[in-house]
Design a protein around this motif. Sequence first.
Motif, short mmCIF file in Angstrom:
data_model
loop_
_atom_site.label_atom_id
_atom_site.label_comp_id
_atom_site.label_asym_id
_atom_site.label_seq_id
_atom_site.Cartn_x
_atom_site.Cartn_y
_atom_site.Cartn_z
N GLN A 164 43.29 42.00 41.09
CA GLN A 164 43.97 40.87 40.46
C GLN A 164 43.04 39.99 39.62
O GLN A 164 43.49 39.04 38.99
CB GLN A 164 44.64 40.00 41.54
N LEU A 165 41.76 40.33 39.61
CA LEU A 165 40.79 39.52 38.88
C LEU A 165 40.55 40.06 37.47
O LEU A 165 40.42 41.27 37.28
CB LEU A 165 39.45 39.50 39.62
N MET A 166 40.46 39.17 36.50
CA MET A 166 39.92 39.47 35.18
C MET A 166 38.50 38.93 35.21
O MET A 166 38.28 37.75 35.48
CB MET A 166 40.71 38.76 34.08
N PRO A 192 42.91 42.85 30.10
CA PRO A 192 43.58 44.10 30.44
C PRO A 192 44.93 43.85 31.08
O PRO A 192 45.10 42.91 31.85
CB PRO A 192 42.64 44.76 31.47
N THR A 193 45.91 44.65 30.73
CA THR A 193 47.19 44.60 31.40
C THR A 193 47.17 45.60 32.55
O THR A 193 46.19 46.32 32.75
CB THR A 193 48.33 44.94 30.43
N ALA A 194 48.25 45.66 33.33
CA ALA A 194 48.31 46.59 34.46
C ALA A 194 48.04 48.02 33.99
O ALA A 194 48.62 48.47 33.01
CB ALA A 194 49.67 46.49 35.14
N GLY A 195 47.17 48.70 34.68
CA GLY A 195 46.83 50.08 34.33
C GLY A 195 45.63 50.20 33.43
O GLY A 195 45.06 51.29 33.28
N GLU A 196 45.21 49.10 32.80
CA GLU A 196 44.02 49.11 31.94
C GLU A 196 42.85 48.51 32.72
O GLU A 196 43.00 47.48 33.37
CB GLU A 196 44.25 48.31 30.67
N GLN A 197 41.70 49.13 32.61
CA GLN A 197 40.52 48.63 33.31
C GLN A 197 39.67 47.71 32.45
O GLN A 197 38.97 46.85 32.95
CB GLN A 197 39.67 49.81 33.82
N SER A 198 39.71 47.93 31.14
CA SER A 198 38.84 47.14 30.27
C SER A 198 39.55 46.84 28.96
O SER A 198 40.27 47.67 28.43
CB SER A 198 37.54 47.89 30.00
N TRP A 199 39.37 45.61 28.50
CA TRP A 199 39.89 45.25 27.19
C TRP A 199 38.81 44.48 26.47
O TRP A 199 37.64 44.69 26.74
CB TRP A 199 41.21 44.50 27.35
N LEU A 200 39.10 43.60 25.58
CA LEU A 200 38.09 43.04 24.69
C LEU A 200 37.01 42.28 25.45
O LEU A 200 36.99 41.05 25.50
CB LEU A 200 38.76 42.13 23.66
#
Length: 351
Positions: A301-303, A286-294
Amino acid sequence: MTNPMVQISDYLNMYRYHHQIPGIVASIIQGDNIIFQQGYGRTSLEQDGVMMKPDSLFSIQQLSEIFTSLALLHLQETTDFNLDEPIKQHLPYFHKTSITSRHLLTHMSGFPGDQWLTTLLDEAFVEFTKDMPEYRVMYEQFSEIEEKIPHIKTREDVSKYFSTIDLENEPGQVQHYFPDGYVIAADVLEKVSGETYERYVQKYVLEPLKLTQTFMNTPKQTDEKMANYYLHTIGEPMPAPTPNNKIGIPMGFIYSTANDLMKLLSEMMHPTGKILSNRSMKQLFPTAGEQSWLGWQRNNQLMEKTGSYPGVSSYVAIQPEQSIGVVLLCNMDQISLKNVAKKLINLSIRV
């Protein structure tokens, strides 16, 4: 001042003791260097249990979604396939919807949350949980289990079942955790590539990174590295069955070790091009502003990615600012490894 590595070890020892955890393994990478790797406790509470080590084998549950996302990204990078094209191009039984593979991998397909079809293919899980009050909702929501489950023999069967289920929202609008979406995405991969999901992941993810202790099928219980699993209870830990679900492998039934997962994290943090280009690898997070991606979530600051199942707790995280990665694997459920990881990262920053 106490060495941070000693503090990490003492903290993990005390945490395991206070929470009555049979065994836990932790690995930490900073930059290109593994700065900490240690196991605590035993693979089993029975007499044949051996000491936990970084090469102890665990069910990693939802961390399996990372492998599925990597495989689909590889398919996109090396063929004409696109994550944003409707899956009905490859799975004609979804002809009424505009769901894409990206929707499935980000849990934004529009399907209602808390769908349990593929989970219930694990026969030992069903036998173990069917009378437990905390799982009553699952069986109430899927009251036709005895009628439907015998007809699910392949991932295509899972896809066809969900092609008959009405969407709760338009694809891409609302996020509902829908793990079966990863099984449908694997069906797409198999149709496009002409290979099984297992062979594709083996060829394009495991072999290039030399992940020799990551398995698509449940390893034999006779393997002394294999962890046994335990349910968190008020009293003594209760033995839980070993997760086993061949159809559900893309969503949660891969087995691995802290050693292998650390190699994977290292590649994601500092791509070498062995499996994906840097550009494709960035799509995982996720980039800034996104909570979830693939498959991943952002927590400040954690993925991070968490896995859970009866008897299983697993967790991986990347702190990009400090270039720190953490792997935590545990053979007991309901353990807040997210909080443990935050503590380890804070201590690692002092190194």
